[in-house]
Scaffold this motif. Structure first.
Motif, PDB file in Angstrom:
ATOM      1  N   VAL A 114     127.128  75.290-115.945  1.00  0.00           N
ATOM      2  CA  VAL A 114     125.753  75.809-115.905  1.00  0.00           C
ATOM      3  C   VAL A 114     125.140  75.687-117.292  1.00  0.00           C
ATOM      4  O   VAL A 114     125.742  76.089-118.292  1.00  0.00           O
ATOM      5  N   GLU A 115     123.943  75.120-117.340  1.00  0.00           N
ATOM      6  CA  GLU A 115     123.174  75.029-118.588  1.00  0.00           C
ATOM      7  C   GLU A 115     121.761  75.515-118.327  1.00  0.00           C
ATOM      8  O   GLU A 115     121.217  75.325-117.241  1.00  0.00           O
ATOM      9  N   VAL A 116     121.156  76.118-119.342  1.00  0.00           N
ATOM     10  CA  VAL A 116     119.775  76.569-119.200  1.00  0.00           C
ATOM     11  C   VAL A 116     118.858  75.369-119.378  1.00  0.00           C
ATOM     12  O   VAL A 116     118.930  74.653-120.373  1.00  0.00           O
ATOM     13  N   LYS A 117     118.000  75.165-118.407  1.00  0.00           N
ATOM     14  CA  LYS A 117     117.047  74.054-118.453  1.00  0.00           C
ATOM     15  C   LYS A 117     115.728  74.504-119.073  1.00  0.00           C
ATOM     16  O   LYS A 117     115.139  73.806-119.880  1.00  0.00           O
ATOM     17  N   SER A 118     115.229  75.659-118.668  1.00  0.00           N
ATOM     18  CA  SER A 118     114.024  76.219-119.287  1.00  0.00           C
ATOM     19  C   SER A 118     114.185  77.727-119.412  1.00  0.00           C
ATOM     20  O   SER A 118     114.586  78.393-118.466  1.00  0.00           O
ATOM     21  N   TYR A 119     113.899  78.218-120.617  1.00  0.00           N
ATOM     22  CA  TYR A 119     114.077  79.626-120.940  1.00  0.00           C
ATOM     23  C   TYR A 119     112.831  80.436-120.574  1.00  0.00           C
ATOM     24  O   TYR A 119     111.753  79.883-120.356  1.00  0.00           O
ATOM     25  N   ARG A 120     112.992  81.762-120.580  1.00  0.00           N
ATOM     26  CA  ARG A 120     111.846  82.655-120.429  1.00  0.00           C
ATOM     27  C   ARG A 120     110.874  82.412-121.580  1.00  0.00           C
ATOM     28  O   ARG A 120     111.290  82.105-122.698  1.00  0.00           O
ATOM     29  N   PRO A 121     109.574  82.566-121.345  1.00  0.00           N
ATOM     30  CA  PRO A 121     108.612  82.348-122.421  1.00  0.00           C
ATOM     31  C   PRO A 121     108.651  83.492-123.438  1.00  0.00           C
ATOM     32  O   PRO A 121     109.215  84.558-123.171  1.00  0.00           O
ATOM     33  N   ILE A 122     108.059  83.242-124.586  1.00  0.00           N
ATOM     34  CA  ILE A 122     107.873  84.283-125.600  1.00  0.00           C
ATOM     35  C   ILE A 122     106.394  84.644-125.617  1.00  0.00           C
ATOM     36  O   ILE A 122     105.547  83.891-125.132  1.00  0.00           O
ATOM     37  N   TYR A 123     106.090  85.802-126.184  1.00  0.00           N
ATOM     38  CA  TYR A 123     104.709  86.282-126.238  1.00  0.00           C
ATOM     39  C   TYR A 123     104.364  86.600-127.687  1.00  0.00           C
ATOM     40  O   TYR A 123     105.141  87.263-128.379  1.00  0.00           O
ATOM     41  N   ILE A 124     103.218  86.107-128.129  1.00  0.00           N
ATOM     42  CA  ILE A 124     102.775  86.320-129.505  1.00  0.00           C
ATOM     43  C   ILE A 124     101.430  87.028-129.445  1.00  0.00           C
ATOM     44  O   ILE A 124     100.469  86.508-128.874  1.00  0.00           O
ATOM     45  N   LEU A 125     101.373  88.223-130.021  1.00  0.00           N
ATOM     46  CA  LEU A 125     100.194  89.068-129.938  1.00  0.00           C
ATOM     47  C   LEU A 125      99.684  89.438-131.331  1.00  0.00           C
ATOM     48  O   LEU A 125     100.408  89.317-132.310  1.00  0.00           O
ATOM     49  N   GLY A 126      98.454  89.907-131.383  1.00  0.00           N
ATOM     50  CA  GLY A 126      97.919  90.450-132.625  1.00  0.00           C
ATOM     51  C   GLY A 126      97.223  89.423-133.483  1.00  0.00           C
ATOM     52  O   GLY A 126      96.496  88.550-132.984  1.00  0.00           O
ATOM     53  N   GLU A 127      97.476  89.504-134.780  1.00  0.00           N
ATOM     54  CA  GLU A 127      96.734  88.742-135.781  1.00  0.00           C
ATOM     55  C   GLU A 127      97.249  87.310-135.943  1.00  0.00           C
ATOM     56  O   GLU A 127      97.729  86.906-137.002  1.00  0.00           O
ATOM     57  N   VAL A 128      97.159  86.540-134.842  1.00  0.00           N
ATOM     58  CA  VAL A 128      97.399  85.094-134.874  1.00  0.00           C
ATOM     59  C   VAL A 128      96.163  84.438-134.281  1.00  0.00           C
ATOM     60  O   VAL A 128      95.391  85.069-133.564  1.00  0.00           O
ATOM     61  N   ASN A 129      95.966  83.170-134.576  1.00  0.00           N
ATOM     62  CA  ASN A 129      94.739  82.503-134.139  1.00  0.00           C
ATOM     63  C   ASN A 129      94.669  82.261-132.638  1.00  0.00           C
ATOM     64  O   ASN A 129      93.578  82.242-132.067  1.00  0.00           O
ATOM     65  N   LYS A 130      95.821  82.078-131.983  1.00  0.00           N
ATOM     66  CA  LYS A 130      95.824  81.860-130.535  1.00  0.00           C
ATOM     67  C   LYS A 130      96.930  82.696-129.890  1.00  0.00           C
ATOM     68  O   LYS A 130      97.998  82.180-129.555  1.00  0.00           O
ATOM     69  N   PRO A 131      96.694  84.009-129.719  1.00  0.00           N
ATOM     70  CA  PRO A 131      97.715  84.837-129.075  1.00  0.00           C
ATOM     71  C   PRO A 131      97.928  84.415-127.629  1.00  0.00           C
ATOM     72  O   PRO A 131      97.021  83.870-127.001  1.00  0.00           O
ATOM     73  N   GLY A 132      99.138  84.650-127.127  1.00  0.00           N
ATOM     74  CA  GLY A 132      99.401  84.308-125.733  1.00  0.00           C
ATOM     75  C   GLY A 132     100.874  84.068-125.456  1.00  0.00           C
ATOM     76  O   GLY A 132     101.743  84.436-126.240  1.00  0.00           O
ATOM     77  N   GLU A 133     101.130  83.412-124.331  1.00  0.00           N
ATOM     78  CA  GLU A 133     102.481  83.085-123.880  1.00  0.00           C
ATOM     79  C   GLU A 133     102.818  81.663-124.309  1.00  0.00           C
ATOM     80  O   GLU A 133     102.006  80.757-124.148  1.00  0.00           O
ATOM     81  N   TYR A 134     104.036  81.477-124.825  1.00  0.00           N
ATOM     82  CA  TYR A 134     104.468  80.162-125.302  1.00  0.00           C
ATOM     83  C   TYR A 134     105.889  79.874-124.834  1.00  0.00           C
ATOM     84  O   TYR A 134     106.689  80.800-124.682  1.00  0.00           O
ATOM     85  N   PRO A 135     106.216  78.586-124.619  1.00  0.00           N
ATOM     86  CA  PRO A 135     107.593  78.251-124.224  1.00  0.00           C
ATOM     87  C   PRO A 135     108.568  78.502-125.371  1.00  0.00           C
ATOM     88  O   PRO A 135     108.215  78.334-126.539  1.00  0.00           O
TER      89      PRO A 135
END
Length: 195
Positions: A114-135
């Motif tokens: 078993v190998e991981v093909k795609s992981y859970r996304p990460i979330y970036i919030l607050g004082e960044v230029n494009k907050p949101g969900e990212y791979p």
């Protein structure tokens, strides 16, 4: 401390002293939990979670090989054996459990990887230029994640951030280093600096 002509003390440097005292109290990390322990290697310590896609290879059994998604309840539906608990297990442990289930009357001596093909996304919030969900990418650092969000805003506190691990109930205040790692499902929160 100097004295005036009338013999009373004169506190010329009092405002400077108070400002220095205030700044040192603000700079202290004692008020916030700081992550100092070595961060585990994701290949050794990683636990699967809901929403991830895994590649399962059952050697010599093409019909039992392919990509499978772990459901929102943490269950993986696998041919012949049905539902198997996947969330909370390492990929290696999931492979062992699938092999054991297949060996129970379905496949003679199954070998499963078993190998991981795609992981859970990460979330970036607050004082960044494009907050949101990212791979998430393996071995990703906080700075690489923030770069995906087009970097810090001009108001951002760039030396310390909050991180909430996917398997932890609370976020922690972390001093940012060039090798500060993040893991699948983490939430990064960049706060505004005060001055």
């Amino acid at each position: 401390m100097n004295t005036r002509i009338d013999g009373k003390p004169r506190y010329r440097h009092w405002p400077v002293f108070m400002m220095a005292l205030l700044l040192s109290a603000c700079a202290s990390s004692a008020a916030f939990p700081v992550e100092t322990a070595e961060q585990p290697d994701i290949k050794q310590a990683y636990q699967l979670g809901a929403g991830e896609t895994v590649q399962i290879i059952t050697y010599g059994e093409d019909s039992l090989t392919g990509e499978f998604i772990i459901g929102a309840n943490g269950i993986l539906a696998f041919p012949l054996v049905g539902n198997i608990q996947a969330a909370g297990l390492s990929p290696a442990d999931l492979g062992i459990n699938i092999a054991a289930a297949l060996a129970d009357g379905y496949v003679i001596n199954p070998q499963v990887n078993v190998e991981v093909k795609s992981y859970r996304p990460i979330y970036i919030l607050g004082e960044v230029n494009k907050p949101g969900e990212y791979p998430y990418n393996p071995n990703m650092t906080v700075l690489a994640a923030i770069a995906k969000a087009d970097g810090f805003t001009y108001r951002a506190q760039q030396r310390q951030i909050f991180i909430k691990r996917a398997d932890q109930p609370n976020e922690v205040w972390i001093t940012l280093g060039s090798n500060t790692r993040i893991y699948p499902g983490d939430t990064i929160r960049v706060v505004e600096r005060f001055f």
